[in-house]
Design an enzyme around this catalytic site. Structure first.
Site, short mmCIF file in Angstrom:
data_model
loop_
_atom_site.label_atom_id
_atom_site.label_comp_id
_atom_site.label_asym_id
_atom_site.label_seq_id
_atom_site.Cartn_x
_atom_site.Cartn_y
_atom_site.Cartn_z
N ASP A 8 0.70 -1.39 -0.02
CA ASP A 8 -0.10 -0.04 -0.05
C ASP A 8 1.07 1.00 0.17
OD1 ASP A 8 -2.74 1.59 0.36
OD2 ASP A 8 -1.29 1.88 2.80
N ASP A 10 -0.13 5.03 0.83
CA ASP A 10 -0.22 6.27 2.28
C ASP A 10 -0.28 5.20 3.62
OD1 ASP A 10 -0.80 8.19 0.53
OD2 ASP A 10 -2.47 7.69 -0.27
#
Length: 232
Positions: A8, A10
């Site tokens: 991922d 953020d």
């Protein structure tokens, strides 16, 4: 056999959520919109994935009709530019991320991204943190603006796996949020969670590990994960 790591973006690669919050608030002010998201507001709003979706959710929460969806799309485009400008001033990777990626490369593993954020934000982070374009850092990038449903739906992880040409059993996902965990699990992936400053209050049931950061997770341990107890 472990063949790829899928990250991922953020909150996982870097603590970016405060920069996102700042970019949203600067955009609201620049366009004369009487919205301002506090840290507490934003922690709650992160339950909704996607910037445009977050703004629409906030509009509904305060029982407003403006801005309309077209205006929200324009606001989001401005916010994306402002976010990139903030990151260009400097951003550090979270502890252990660079070491983990380097170790994966040395071991012959591929490295991918599966994120709710849009591609320009991935590029901005890569330039800020790696000094290189995202394509030069990651073998595969699957972004939220390329799928029909955003996290917690599994779409973006399935897209990453499709582009890698790999099965979920041969990959490990790294996430910082419950929505991300559910997304990766929905695609059949094992998940390691490193909660961020904005998600450290969430519940991460089902993760194979939940650690403060990747500095505390030796790569040798990770590379043995598919034949260890984690594989159960």
């Amino acid at each position: 056999m472990l063949e790829a790591l899928i990250f991922d973006v953020d909150g996982t690669l870097a603590e970016t959520e405060e920069a996102h919050r700042q970019a949203f608030n600067e955009t609201f002010a620049a366009h004369g919109l009487d919205w301002h998201w506090t840290v507490s507001d934003y922690r709650d709003l992160l339950k909704v994935t996607g910037g445009k979706e977050r703004m629409r959710h906030h509009r509904g929460r305060i029982s407003a009709t403006d801005p309309d969806d077209l205006t929200i799309a324009a606001l989001h485009a401005d916010k994306t530019w402002r976010y990139g400008d903030i990151l260009a001033r400097g951003l550090d990777l979270r502890p252990g991320v660079a070491r983990m990626i380097d170790a994966a490369r040395e071991a012959g593993l591929r490295v991918a991204v599966a994120t709710t954020t849009n591609r320009p934000n991935v590029d901005a982070l890569a330039k800020a943190c790696f000094g290189r374009p995202a394509d030069a850092v990651f073998d595969v990038i699957a972004a939220g603006d390329e799928v029909a449903r955003k996290k917690p739906a599994p779409d973006v992880y399935r897209l990453a796996l499709e582009r890698l040409g790999l099965t979920p059993q041969s990959c490990i996902a790294f996430e910082d949020s419950r929505n991300g965990l559910l997304s990766a699990q929905g695609a059949g992936l094992r998940v390691i969670v490193t909660p961020s400053r904005f998600t450290d209050h969430e519940v991460f049931d089902g993760a194979i590990a939940c650690v403060p950061d990747l500095e505390s997770l030796p790569f040798a341990e990770l590379s043995r994960s598919l034949t260890s107890g984690w594989a159960a």
